[in-house]
Enzyme design. Structure first.
Site, short mmCIF file in Angstrom:
data_model
loop_
_atom_site.label_atom_id
_atom_site.label_comp_id
_atom_site.label_asym_id
_atom_site.label_seq_id
_atom_site.Cartn_x
_atom_site.Cartn_y
_atom_site.Cartn_z
CE LYS A 83 6.53 27.96 79.75
NZ LYS A 83 5.15 27.79 79.32
C1 E4P Z 1 4.45 26.69 76.09
O1 E4P Z 1 5.32 26.67 76.91
C2 E4P Z 1 3.72 27.92 75.74
O2 E4P Z 1 3.19 28.47 76.88
C3 E4P Z 1 2.68 27.66 74.70
O3 E4P Z 1 3.18 26.75 73.75
C4 E4P Z 1 2.13 28.90 74.06
O4 E4P Z 1 1.33 28.56 72.96
P1 E4P Z 1 0.36 29.61 72.23
O5 E4P Z 1 1.18 30.57 71.47
O6 E4P Z 1 -0.48 28.76 71.33
O7 E4P Z 1 -0.44 30.27 73.31
#
Ligand code: E4P
Length: 218
Positions: A83
């Protein structure tokens, strides 16, 4: 539509994977830190539980270190998706890692122009954050609609739309209506998808009636 679990809690991931409904996992530095455990160990464990893509995020901000971190993360399992943030350096790292046949999830996407660049950089996944857009009084699902429409104009784009920052079952059903490829869901939100008071009430009534009949299937 594919379902990923948005979690770094190995026990929760194991429980939900046992349902056979889970196609992958996404983590981020905040979720990893919450576990209090070693990042690399957690990713290795998740990769041994889930056969689908497991997103593990780099924490460097310059593309050269991102690539080194990405290569290390990718060595933890054949199903690791590195990522990277949707920054200039993140896009550069995405292109180089993708060219090396490493899966890349470009995260923190908040506009359709960013999503176009992620696809151009060869991302395997782009992660638009719908909940965080809703938090600032925008409509996160409008972004999903725009990205899905734009990508569909170019059949050569293979980047999958991974709806992230999902906060409700409505986000999930809307993502399905718009044709998004994947939603990544926290465990608690996944439970909202099947919980329904009328299901509980109906089952209770069926079982009470069944008990009166005194029968048994086995
Ligand atoms: C996924 O890849 C993200 O890190 C995650 O969905 C972030 O979610 P949040 O905005 O609830 O922290």
């Amino acid at each position: 539509m594919k379902f990923f679990i948005d979690s770094a809690d190995v026990e929760e991931i194991q429980n939900l994977t046992d349902t056979g409904l889970i196609d992958g996992v996404t983590t981020n530095p905040s979720l990893i830190t919450k576990t209090g455990r070693n990042f690399l160990t957690v990713i290795e464990e998740i990769c041994s539980i889930v056969s689908g893509p497991v997103s593990a995020e780099v924490t460097a901000t310059d593309y050269e270190t991102m690539i080194r971190e990405g290569e290390k993360l990718s060595s933890l399992g054949t199903n690791v998706a590195v990522k990277v943030p949707l920054t200039f350096d993140g896009l550069k790292a995405c292109k180089i890692l993708s060219d090396k046949k490493i899966m890349v999830n470009v995260t923190l996407c908040f506009s359709s122009s960013q999503a176009i660049l992620a696809a151009k950089a060869g991302a395997t996944f782009v992660s638009p954050f719908v909940g965080r857009l809703d938090d600032i009084a925008l409509d996160g699902m409008d972004l999903i609609s725009d990205i899905c429409e734009i990508y569909s104009n170019y059949p050569s784009i293979k980047t999958e739309v991974l709806v992230a920052s999902v906060r409700s079952s409505k986000h999930v059903t809307e993502a399905g209506r718009l044709g998004a490829d994947i939603v990544t869901i926290p465990g608690q939100t996944l439970r909202q998808l099947y919980d329904h008071p009328l299901t509980d009430k109906g089952l209770d009534a069926f079982l009470k009636d069944w008990e009166k009949g005194g029968q048994s299937i086995l």
